[in-house]
Design a protein around this motif. Structure first.
Motif, PDB file in Angstrom:
ATOM      1  N   CYS A   1     -68.750 -24.538  10.751  1.00  0.00           N
ATOM      2  CA  CYS A   1     -67.739 -25.579  10.916  1.00  0.00           C
ATOM      3  C   CYS A   1     -67.236 -26.142   9.577  1.00  0.00           C
ATOM      4  O   CYS A   1     -66.036 -26.216   9.360  1.00  0.00           O
ATOM      5  N   LEU A   2     -68.128 -26.515   8.689  1.00  0.00           N
ATOM      6  CA  LEU A   2     -67.690 -27.116   7.422  1.00  0.00           C
ATOM      7  C   LEU A   2     -67.010 -26.092   6.523  1.00  0.00           C
ATOM      8  O   LEU A   2     -65.904 -26.318   6.029  1.00  0.00           O
ATOM      9  N   VAL A   3     -67.650 -24.959   6.322  1.00  0.00           N
ATOM     10  CA  VAL A   3     -67.118 -23.999   5.362  1.00  0.00           C
ATOM     11  C   VAL A   3     -65.790 -23.392   5.838  1.00  0.00           C
ATOM     12  O   VAL A   3     -64.872 -23.186   5.042  1.00  0.00           O
ATOM     13  N   SER A   4     -65.644 -23.142   7.133  1.00  0.00           N
ATOM     14  CA  SER A   4     -64.373 -22.587   7.617  1.00  0.00           C
ATOM     15  C   SER A   4     -63.270 -23.638   7.622  1.00  0.00           C
ATOM     16  O   SER A   4     -62.118 -23.342   7.288  1.00  0.00           O
ATOM     17  N   SER A   5     -63.616 -24.875   7.982  1.00  0.00           N
ATOM     18  CA  SER A   5     -62.628 -25.956   7.925  1.00  0.00           C
ATOM     19  C   SER A   5     -62.147 -26.153   6.487  1.00  0.00           C
ATOM     20  O   SER A   5     -60.957 -26.319   6.237  1.00  0.00           O
ATOM     21  N   TYR A   6     -63.084 -26.107   5.554  1.00  0.00           N
ATOM     22  CA  TYR A   6     -62.712 -26.281   4.153  1.00  0.00           C
ATOM     23  C   TYR A   6     -61.851 -25.112   3.663  1.00  0.00           C
ATOM     24  O   TYR A   6     -60.901 -25.315   2.906  1.00  0.00           O
ATOM     25  N   TYR A   7     -62.172 -23.894   4.096  1.00  0.00           N
ATOM     26  CA  TYR A   7     -61.360 -22.743   3.697  1.00  0.00           C
ATOM     27  C   TYR A   7     -59.911 -22.953   4.140  1.00  0.00           C
ATOM     28  O   TYR A   7     -58.972 -22.783   3.356  1.00  0.00           O
TER      29      TYR A   7
ATOM     30  N   SER B   1     -73.260 -34.152  12.770  1.00  0.00           N
ATOM     31  CA  SER B   1     -73.641 -32.771  13.043  1.00  0.00           C
ATOM     32  C   SER B   1     -72.479 -31.771  13.069  1.00  0.00           C
ATOM     33  O   SER B   1     -72.696 -30.607  13.381  1.00  0.00           O
ATOM     34  N   HIS B   2     -71.275 -32.203  12.746  1.00  0.00           N
ATOM     35  CA  HIS B   2     -70.134 -31.300  12.888  1.00  0.00           C
ATOM     36  C   HIS B   2     -68.985 -31.717  11.964  1.00  0.00           C
ATOM     37  O   HIS B   2     -68.847 -32.879  11.621  1.00  0.00           O
ATOM     38  N   TRP B   3     -68.163 -30.708  11.584  1.00  0.00           N
ATOM     39  CA  TRP B   3     -66.981 -30.924  10.763  1.00  0.00           C
ATOM     40  C   TRP B   3     -65.799 -30.210  11.396  1.00  0.00           C
ATOM     41  O   TRP B   3     -65.964 -29.161  12.021  1.00  0.00           O
TER      42      TRP B   3
ATOM     43  N   GLY C   1     -54.967 -34.955  17.366  1.00  0.00           N
ATOM     44  CA  GLY C   1     -56.051 -34.138  17.885  1.00  0.00           C
ATOM     45  C   GLY C   1     -56.725 -33.301  16.822  1.00  0.00           C
ATOM     46  O   GLY C   1     -56.169 -33.043  15.763  1.00  0.00           O
ATOM     47  N   PRO C   2     -57.934 -32.883  17.111  1.00  0.00           N
ATOM     48  CA  PRO C   2     -58.697 -32.077  16.150  1.00  0.00           C
ATOM     49  C   PRO C   2     -58.199 -30.638  16.111  1.00  0.00           C
ATOM     50  O   PRO C   2     -57.680 -30.122  17.101  1.00  0.00           O
ATOM     51  N   PHE C   3     -58.359 -30.015  14.982  1.00  0.00           N
ATOM     52  CA  PHE C   3     -58.154 -28.579  14.843  1.00  0.00           C
ATOM     53  C   PHE C   3     -59.512 -28.026  14.436  1.00  0.00           C
ATOM     54  O   PHE C   3     -59.941 -28.180  13.294  1.00  0.00           O
ATOM     55  N   ASP C   4     -60.196 -27.426  15.393  1.00  0.00           N
ATOM     56  CA  ASP C   4     -61.600 -27.043  15.219  1.00  0.00           C
ATOM     57  C   ASP C   4     -61.780 -25.581  15.619  1.00  0.00           C
ATOM     58  O   ASP C   4     -61.868 -25.268  16.795  1.00  0.00           O
ATOM     59  N   ILE C   5     -61.874 -24.701  14.624  1.00  0.00           N
ATOM     60  CA  ILE C   5     -61.987 -23.284  14.968  1.00  0.00           C
ATOM     61  C   ILE C   5     -63.408 -22.895  15.371  1.00  0.00           C
ATOM     62  O   ILE C   5     -63.643 -21.758  15.753  1.00  0.00           O
TER      63      ILE C   5
END
Length: 151
Positions: A68-74, A92-94, A103-107
């Motif tokens: 979650c964190l590393v892909s969101s940051y990418y 516990s989540h990014w 709304g969230p964009f959460d891959i």
């Protein structure tokens, strides 16, 4: 949680369609929807997890778990950064929050068996306030992008 390839692939298709609706600058050769697809495909490969996190694990659950964190940051770094997105965090989540669209964009949302409570999130400030955190995150995001064929 067990991994259901058909559900995962359908979620990827849904995220790709959602990404096509977002207006974000294309920095580099790949659009947001292409990035989403390639990142999610790379999550399926245990080698990607092992290289990004320098750990040898044979993962059995949802392939997006842990990314979650590393892909969101990418995505953040390659589609306009702070001008377009807010990187959101919970204990516990990014995920990303577009500054115009709601709304969230959460891959990586498929890692949860129930809908995640995005209202518990807050803007992540460590990427601005902790240079060591930002440096490590940037390195891991680069490795992820390379594993996904984006670099």
């Amino acid at each position: 949680m067990s991994y259901d390839k058909i559900s995962y692939d359908k979620a990827t298709e849904k995220l790709v369609l959602l990404a096509q609706d977002y207006e974000v600058p294309q920095v580099g050769k790949y659009s947001l929807d292409e990035m989403v697809y390639l990142l999610r495909e790379s999550f399926k490969n245990n080698v990607t997890f092992n290289k990004v996190f320098d750990m040898k694990l044979d993962r059995k659950g949802d392939p997006s778990a842990g990314f979650c964190l590393v892909s969101s940051y990418y995505i953040y770094e390659h589609t306009g950064g702070d001008k377009i997105w807010t990187l959101m965090a919970s204990p516990s989540h990014w995920w990303l929050q577009h500054k115009i669209y709601s709304g969230p964009f959460d891959i990586t949302y498929t890692q949860f068996s129930k809908p995640f409570d995005y209202h518990c999130g807050r803007p992540e400030t460590k990427i601005y306030n902790d240079s060591m955190f930002a440096q490590v995150l940037r390195q891991k995001a680069y490795i992820l992008g390379k594993q996904a064929g984006l670099e």
